[in-house]
Design an enzyme around this catalytic site. Structure first.
Site, PDB file in Angstrom:
ATOM      1  N   SER A 148       0.852  -1.195   0.000  1.00  4.46           N
ATOM      2  CA  SER A 148       0.000   0.000   0.000  1.00  4.46           C
ATOM      3  C   SER A 148       0.881   1.237   0.000  1.00  4.46           C
ATOM      4  O   SER A 148       2.008   1.207   0.508  1.00  4.46           O
ATOM      5  CB  SER A 148      -0.889   0.018   1.253  1.00  4.46           C
ATOM      6  OG  SER A 148      -1.502   1.286   1.421  1.00  4.46           O
ATOM      7  N   TYR A 161      -1.714  -0.225  10.552  1.00 10.64           N
ATOM      8  CA  TYR A 161      -1.925  -0.699   9.184  1.00 10.64           C
ATOM      9  C   TYR A 161      -0.733  -0.319   8.311  1.00 10.64           C
ATOM     10  O   TYR A 161      -0.184  -1.153   7.575  1.00 10.64           O
ATOM     11  CB  TYR A 161      -3.211  -0.112   8.597  1.00 10.64           C
ATOM     12  CG  TYR A 161      -3.404  -0.438   7.134  1.00 10.64           C
ATOM     13  CD1 TYR A 161      -3.803  -1.710   6.724  1.00 10.64           C
ATOM     14  CD2 TYR A 161      -3.178   0.528   6.151  1.00 10.64           C
ATOM     15  CE1 TYR A 161      -3.964  -2.018   5.377  1.00 10.64           C
ATOM     16  CE2 TYR A 161      -3.335   0.231   4.801  1.00 10.64           C
ATOM     17  CZ  TYR A 161      -3.732  -1.039   4.426  1.00 10.64           C
ATOM     18  OH  TYR A 161      -3.886  -1.350   3.093  1.00 10.64           O
TER      19      TYR A 161
END
Length: 253
Positions: A148, A161
């Site tokens: 990501s 995250y």
């Protein structure tokens, strides 16, 4: 797009019941790869596999949980029985559970670590021998990890995250030093804002509203955009490794 070099390959896609994983599985199958779809939701997996078969592709639905050793081992056995050895692995399964760190949600942290980091490692361990053997036989072998943009850019309340995705990005870089000399390609894909199921995991109303605002302001990528990217990088000549690809909506800085 047509990626002829994918025809005849055998792929595994984790997190294939929805979102990016589903889109990747559909695209790889459309280009002629046999695709094993791994995820926890049997009904969704069967639906995706059924759609692929209806379009003339080959798909195997395998219910598996990447956080469980025995589940992954059973999945490998089933894939080998049905399709034989694998030469393309897409590590896509992941969860995104943003919240302020001072809330101390250990259960969420553990779930993200188990899925986003240890789950990736389990899948790498499960198929390393297949990939190395394929490359040794002169065939193309690919490991694709879906990370990501959060691995690089900090967002308030997404610290854990982002840390898990930074781990995936670093892992990909390190694995390249081990696998590259054996002709196994490792590609790290870092999507920016993407219209996937990840946002539905958010239980914080304020953060969910923030994400909706970003979608409205920036215009997210579609899962199919990332799938097309995966198909592109894995269909290059085998001596070409597109090692790191960041894909953002044009409006996302």
């Amino acid at each position: 797009m047509s990626y002829e070099k994918l025809a005849g390959r055998t792929a595994v896609v984790t997190g294939a019941a929805s979102g990016i994983g589903e889109a990747v599985a559909v695209v790889l199958a459309a280009q002629g790869a046999r695709v094993a779809l791994l995820a926890r939701r049997a009904d969704r997996l069967e639906a995706v596999a059924g759609k692929i078969r209806a379009d003339g592709g080959q798909a195997l639905a395998v219910v598996a949980d990447v956080t469980d050793d025995a589940s992954v081992e059973a999945a490998v056995a089933r894939i080998h029985e049905a399709y034989g050895a694998v030469d393309l692995v897409v590590n896509n399964a992941g969860v995104m559970l943003p919240n302020p760190v001072d809330e101390g949600r250990l259960d969420e942290w553990q779930r993200m670590l188990d899925t986003n980091v240890t789950g990736v490692l389990r899948v790498v361990r499960a198929f390393t021998a297949d990939l190395v053997a394929a490359a040794a036989e002169g065939r193309t072998a690919d490991l694709v990890n879906i990370s990501s943009i959060g691995a690089h850019i900090t967002f308030p309340n997404y610290a854990v995250y982002g840390a898990t995705k930074a781990a995936v990005t670093y892992l990909s870089q390190s694995l390249r030093t081990e696998f590259g000399p054996r002709d196994v390609r490792v590609t790290n894909v870092e999507p920016g804002l993407t219209d996937s199921e990840l946002g539905s995991h958010i239980d914080n109303a304020e953060l969910a509203q923030q994400l909706d605002g970003m979608f409205g302001a920036l215009g997210p990528l579609a899962c199919e955009d990332i799938a097309d990217l995966v198909a592109y990088v894995t269909s290059r000549p085998r001596h070409v490794n597109l090692r790191q690809v960041i894909a953002l909506p044009t409006r996302q800085a």
